[in-house]
Design an enzyme around this catalytic site. Structure first.
Site, PDB file in Angstrom:
ATOM      1  N   CYS A  71       0.824  -1.207   0.000  1.00  0.00           N
ATOM      2  CA  CYS A  71       0.000   0.000   0.000  1.00  0.00           C
ATOM      3  C   CYS A  71       0.856   1.254   0.000  1.00  0.00           C
ATOM      4  CB  CYS A  71      -0.928   0.007   1.218  1.00  0.00           C
ATOM      5  SG  CYS A  71      -2.074   1.413   1.202  1.00  0.00           S
ATOM      6  N   CYS A  75      -0.905   5.660   6.397  1.00  0.00           N
ATOM      7  CA  CYS A  75      -1.764   5.607   7.586  1.00  0.00           C
ATOM      8  C   CYS A  75      -0.967   5.068   8.782  1.00  0.00           C
ATOM      9  CB  CYS A  75      -2.975   4.723   7.320  1.00  0.00           C
ATOM     10  SG  CYS A  75      -3.933   5.226   5.859  1.00  0.00           S
ATOM     11  N   CYS A  78      -1.585   1.464  10.436  1.00  0.00           N
ATOM     12  CA  CYS A  78      -1.719   0.284   9.584  1.00  0.00           C
ATOM     13  C   CYS A  78      -0.378  -0.412   9.334  1.00  0.00           C
ATOM     14  CB  CYS A  78      -2.356   0.674   8.252  1.00  0.00           C
ATOM     15  SG  CYS A  78      -2.664  -0.754   7.185  1.00  0.00           S
ATOM     16  N   CYS A 115     -16.838  -9.842   4.137  1.00  0.00           N
ATOM     17  CA  CYS A 115     -16.162  -8.575   3.843  1.00  0.00           C
ATOM     18  C   CYS A 115     -14.898  -8.818   3.029  1.00  0.00           C
ATOM     19  CB  CYS A 115     -15.805  -7.855   5.140  1.00  0.00           C
ATOM     20  SG  CYS A 115     -17.202  -7.652   6.274  1.00  0.00           S
ATOM     21  N   CYS A 207     -20.972   1.897   4.829  1.00  0.00           N
ATOM     22  CA  CYS A 207     -20.383   1.399   6.069  1.00  0.00           C
ATOM     23  C   CYS A 207     -19.165   2.273   6.365  1.00  0.00           C
ATOM     24  CB  CYS A 207     -19.976  -0.060   5.906  1.00  0.00           C
ATOM     25  SG  CYS A 207     -19.056  -0.765   7.298  1.00  0.00           S
TER      26      CYS A 207
END
Length: 333
Positions: A71, A75, A78, A115, A207
């Site tokens: 990624c 963040c 994370c 999910c 959500c």
């Protein structure tokens, strides 16, 4: 004094929430700063709201980490981010058969929602194609609600997911707008809000939730709760930071379990008829008080999270049974 409220006062908050009358910011601060001796009356009031809208049913959700690591975002919480040195698995998007196997496992675990979560800023065209293909087959063969979490979305991407049969799309606010740049700098709070608006525009259920324990103030927690109410998020995952070694937030202290329960109660009062899910970090932060969380929340994840282990599913089932609650099977609404 900000922390002086009686059992009668908590019950009055419950009545307001049941009638969907928004509580004031002063009342919200009372909830977060309640004396620990008021915790059980506070939870009793939150339970009155939860029971009114959801009875004693518990929704189960299961995550598959469909793409791990790799990624480019920064963040701070994370382990998969570009600034993390945590030793996590790194792989590209799982193939269709693996995603289908995950859906079958969700069924085995009695989860109503499956999910599909992928790391990254947003899905590439190839990744979106793969998810769409898998979702179509899951919808044809299994009675599961499908939630996708693939990062920032454009309007056409949201529309494709909706047309494929994705019921719900997750994109968390994570923290308050004021605190946001302390956590992430490679994208903005406004971009997250925009993704949720794209989700709503496509017809998918929105959500969006938060991560508690990242150095935010009580005032900022209240701001998060009101922001989620304003967004009209149908499902609100409440994560409690698991400070993973190798991440910028590795040295944060865990959230006190009693404070965590007050946060869940606050969200039940502000978003009374929404699915409130105790999410990542519940085992570490709530510890032996995990069962009490379900007096305010009505949903949990069963199994592991993205890069951290969850509680054994059998213990979750036992917890629900011991409370006198019941699993809501195939919770398609």
């Amino acid at each position: 004094m900000i922390n002086q409220m009686s059992t009668q006062s908590w019950n009055e908050l419950a009545v307001q929430a049941i009638h969907k009358q928004q509580i004031s910011r002063e009342q919200a601060m009372h909830v977060l700063r309640a004396e620990d001796g008021e915790l059980l009356p506070l939870l009793h009031a939150a339970y009155a709201v939860r029971h009114h809208f959801y009875d004693n049913k518990v929704k189960l959700n299961m995550i598959i980490n469909a793409k791990s690591g790799l990624c480019p975002e920064d963040c701070g919480y994370c382990s998969q981010s570009i600034v993390s040195t945590a030793p996590v698995s790194k792989y590209s998007l799982l193939d269709k058969e693996t995603l289908l196997a995950g859906a079958r496992e969700a069924m085995n675990r009695q989860a109503g929602t499956y999910c599909i979560v992928a790391s990254g800023r947003g899905p590439s065209r190839r990744e979106l194609d793969q998810v769409v293909e898998a979702v179509r087959e899951i919808r044809e063969t299994m009675p599961l609600k499908i939630c996708a979490c693939l990062g920032l979305l454009q309007e056409d991407q949201a529309q494709r997911l909706a047309e494929a049969g994705v019921h719900r799309y997750n994109h968390n606010l994570n923290t308050s707008s004021e605190h946001y740049t302390s956590i992430t700098t490679t994208h903005t709070y406004e971009q997250r809000v925009n993704t949720i608006e794209q989700v709503k525009g496509s017809g998918m259920s929105p959500c969006s939730g938060v991560i508690i324990g990242m150095g935010e103030s009580d005032e900022q927690i209240v701001e998060m709760a009101y922001a989620l109410h304003q967004l009209d998020a149908d499902s609100i995952p409440v994560n409690f930071l698991n400070p993973i070694p190798g991440t910028p937030l590795a040295d944060q202290q865990r959230t006190n379990a009693r404070k965590a329960l007050k946060v869940l109660s606050l969200l039940r009062f502000i978003c009374p008829d929404k699915e409130i899910r105790v999410a990542g970090g519940r085992e570490l932060n709530l510890r032996t008080l995990q069962p009490l969380a379900l007096y305010a929340a009505n949903s949990i994840f069963v199994g592991d999270y993205l890069t951290t282990p969850g509680q054994e599913a059998a213990l979750d089932y036992q917890m629900i049974e011991d409370l006198g609650f019941e699993i809501e099977h195939n919770a398609l609404v």
